[in-house]
Design a protein around this motif. Sequence first.
Motif, mmCIF file in Angstrom:
data_model
loop_
_atom_site.group_PDB
_atom_site.id
_atom_site.type_symbol
_atom_site.label_atom_id
_atom_site.label_comp_id
_atom_site.label_asym_id
_atom_site.label_seq_id
_atom_site.Cartn_x
_atom_site.Cartn_y
_atom_site.Cartn_z
ATOM 1 N N ILE A 1 0.842 -1.199 0.000
ATOM 2 C CA ILE A 1 0.000 0.000 0.000
ATOM 3 C C ILE A 1 0.877 1.248 0.000
ATOM 4 O O ILE A 1 0.609 2.211 -0.709
ATOM 5 N N GLY A 2 1.921 1.226 0.808
ATOM 6 C CA GLY A 2 2.847 2.354 0.820
ATOM 7 C C GLY A 2 3.490 2.569 -0.533
ATOM 8 O O GLY A 2 3.658 3.706 -0.986
ATOM 9 N N GLY A 3 3.852 1.487 -1.187
ATOM 10 C CA GLY A 3 4.444 1.599 -2.521
ATOM 11 C C GLY A 3 3.466 2.154 -3.532
ATOM 12 O O GLY A 3 3.828 2.992 -4.377
ATOM 13 N N ALA A 4 2.215 1.711 -3.467
ATOM 14 C CA ALA A 4 1.193 2.223 -4.381
ATOM 15 C C ALA A 4 0.966 3.714 -4.145
ATOM 16 O O ALA A 4 0.800 4.493 -5.097
ATOM 17 N N LEU A 5 0.959 4.116 -2.877
ATOM 18 C CA LEU A 5 0.802 5.536 -2.561
ATOM 19 C C LEU A 5 1.976 6.343 -3.100
ATOM 20 O O LEU A 5 1.792 7.413 -3.693
ATOM 21 N N ALA A 6 3.188 5.845 -2.905
ATOM 22 C CA ALA A 6 4.373 6.557 -3.382
ATOM 23 C C ALA A 6 4.320 6.741 -4.896
ATOM 24 O O ALA A 6 4.653 7.820 -5.412
ATOM 25 N N ARG A 7 3.887 5.718 -5.616
ATOM 26 C CA ARG A 7 3.802 5.833 -7.075
ATOM 27 C C ARG A 7 2.765 6.863 -7.490
ATOM 28 O O ARG A 7 2.955 7.593 -8.470
ATOM 29 N N ARG A 8 1.664 6.939 -6.770
ATOM 30 C CA ARG A 8 0.652 7.945 -7.093
ATOM 31 C C ARG A 8 1.179 9.350 -6.806
ATOM 32 O O ARG A 8 0.988 10.271 -7.601
ATOM 33 N N LEU A 9 1.820 9.524 -5.669
ATOM 34 C CA LEU A 9 2.332 10.846 -5.307
ATOM 35 C C LEU A 9 3.462 11.287 -6.225
ATOM 36 O O LEU A 9 3.679 12.485 -6.420
ATOM 37 N N ALA A 10 4.183 10.324 -6.778
ATOM 38 C CA ALA A 10 5.312 10.660 -7.655
ATOM 39 C C ALA A 10 4.859 11.339 -8.932
ATOM 40 O O ALA A 10 5.661 11.999 -9.605
ATOM 41 N N THR A 11 3.592 11.215 -9.285
ATOM 42 C CA THR A 11 3.082 11.872 -10.490
ATOM 43 C C THR A 11 2.687 13.322 -10.215
ATOM 44 O O THR A 11 2.337 14.051 -11.141
ATOM 45 N N SER A 12 2.721 13.719 -8.943
ATOM 46 C CA SER A 12 2.419 15.106 -8.577
ATOM 47 C C SER A 12 3.739 15.860 -8.412
ATOM 48 O O SER A 12 4.808 15.370 -8.758
ATOM 49 N N ASP A 13 3.658 17.047 -7.842
ATOM 50 C CA ASP A 13 4.877 17.813 -7.615
ATOM 51 C C ASP A 13 5.417 17.601 -6.200
ATOM 52 O O ASP A 13 6.245 18.384 -5.730
ATOM 53 N N ALA A 14 4.959 16.529 -5.541
ATOM 54 C CA ALA A 14 5.420 16.250 -4.183
ATOM 55 C C ALA A 14 6.884 15.816 -4.183
ATOM 56 O O ALA A 14 7.340 15.107 -5.088
ATOM 57 N N ARG A 15 7.610 16.267 -3.189
ATOM 58 C CA ARG A 15 8.966 15.767 -2.957
ATOM 59 C C ARG A 15 8.854 14.632 -1.957
ATOM 60 O O ARG A 15 8.492 14.826 -0.797
ATOM 61 N N LEU A 16 9.180 13.423 -2.394
ATOM 62 C CA LEU A 16 8.923 12.225 -1.603
ATOM 63 C C LEU A 16 10.150 11.801 -0.802
ATOM 64 O O LEU A 16 11.272 11.791 -1.322
ATOM 65 N N VAL A 17 9.907 11.425 0.432
ATOM 66 C CA VAL A 17 10.915 10.776 1.262
ATOM 67 C C VAL A 17 10.298 9.470 1.748
ATOM 68 O O VAL A 17 9.300 9.479 2.466
ATOM 69 N N LEU A 18 10.866 8.365 1.333
ATOM 70 C CA LEU A 18 10.333 7.046 1.657
ATOM 71 C C LEU A 18 11.125 6.430 2.804
ATOM 72 O O LEU A 18 12.348 6.580 2.872
ATOM 73 N N ALA A 19 10.428 5.736 3.680
ATOM 74 C CA ALA A 19 11.098 5.106 4.821
ATOM 75 C C ALA A 19 10.517 3.721 5.044
ATOM 76 O O ALA A 19 9.301 3.518 4.946
ATOM 77 N N ALA A 20 11.389 2.768 5.338
ATOM 78 C CA ALA A 20 10.970 1.400 5.630
ATOM 79 C C ALA A 20 12.119 0.693 6.332
ATOM 80 O O ALA A 20 13.253 1.178 6.349
ATOM 81 N N ARG A 21 11.827 -0.461 6.895
ATOM 82 C CA ARG A 21 12.874 -1.172 7.626
ATOM 83 C C ARG A 21 13.712 -2.082 6.728
ATOM 84 O O ARG A 21 14.844 -2.408 7.059
ATOM 85 N N ARG A 22 13.167 -2.504 5.573
ATOM 86 C CA ARG A 22 13.916 -3.371 4.663
ATOM 87 C C ARG A 22 14.523 -2.515 3.556
ATOM 88 O O ARG A 22 13.813 -1.937 2.742
ATOM 89 N N SER A 23 15.829 -2.466 3.527
ATOM 90 C CA SER A 23 16.515 -1.519 2.650
ATOM 91 C C SER A 23 16.425 -1.899 1.176
ATOM 92 O O SER A 23 16.314 -1.005 0.316
ATOM 93 N N GLU A 24 16.455 -3.188 0.837
ATOM 94 C CA GLU A 24 16.524 -3.570 -0.581
ATOM 95 C C GLU A 24 15.285 -3.142 -1.366
ATOM 96 O O GLU A 24 15.405 -2.437 -2.389
#
Length: 232
Positions: A1-24
Amino acid sequence: IGGALARRLATSDARLVLAARRSEPLEALAGELGAEAMTLDATSFEEVEQAVAGVVERHGRIDGLACCVGSIVLEPAHRTSAERLEEVLRLNLFSAFAAVRAAAQPMARGGGGSIVLMASAAARRGLANHEAIAAAKAGVIGLTLSAAATYAPRGVRVNAVAPGLVDTPMAAALTGNELARKASEKMHPLGRIGTPDDVARALEWLLDPAAGWVTGQVIGVDGGLATVAARG
């Protein structure tokens, strides 16, 4: 869900900072979207606070934060150990509390913003063998309402989405079994389980200033599971 949200926001002018515990997978998604990435333990107040402070230091402000942490635990209370319950509470409730604790004040200083948390249909309808996760997500709902009241005078909105079963890797034990999947689909009045994008759309809207008069809400994105009787 977080990934889907990030992809949607990436099409806007938002500056994204993603955070998660699994680095790969985090680095892979950040590379795909041209976003910043940081690994952290979302249940750690200190790590989340440092992450938000770093965003404010680098970008001057933080306008939105979505906490998409969750887990699936299907077992009755009498089979749930204290250690298992503590893990569920830390993953689901502590992470949400850490997000509010870290982001509300910087948002207020910047003129306002939006925090969106992850609740669950299981906290709004009695579902057998969901005691631990229902208790944790009910805590998220209570946190949402109280924090919305606390920070509304300073322009910070706090809302939550409450999904039903969503077709994600976390749910693979259910969605990957044909009988379990069909039973889950039948439980949802709209006749299917959710997709990550179903939930991401609601998250995206709550983060948007277009939803600027919406706070203290728990929006069910659950195919009707929590509130509508499924036909036999």
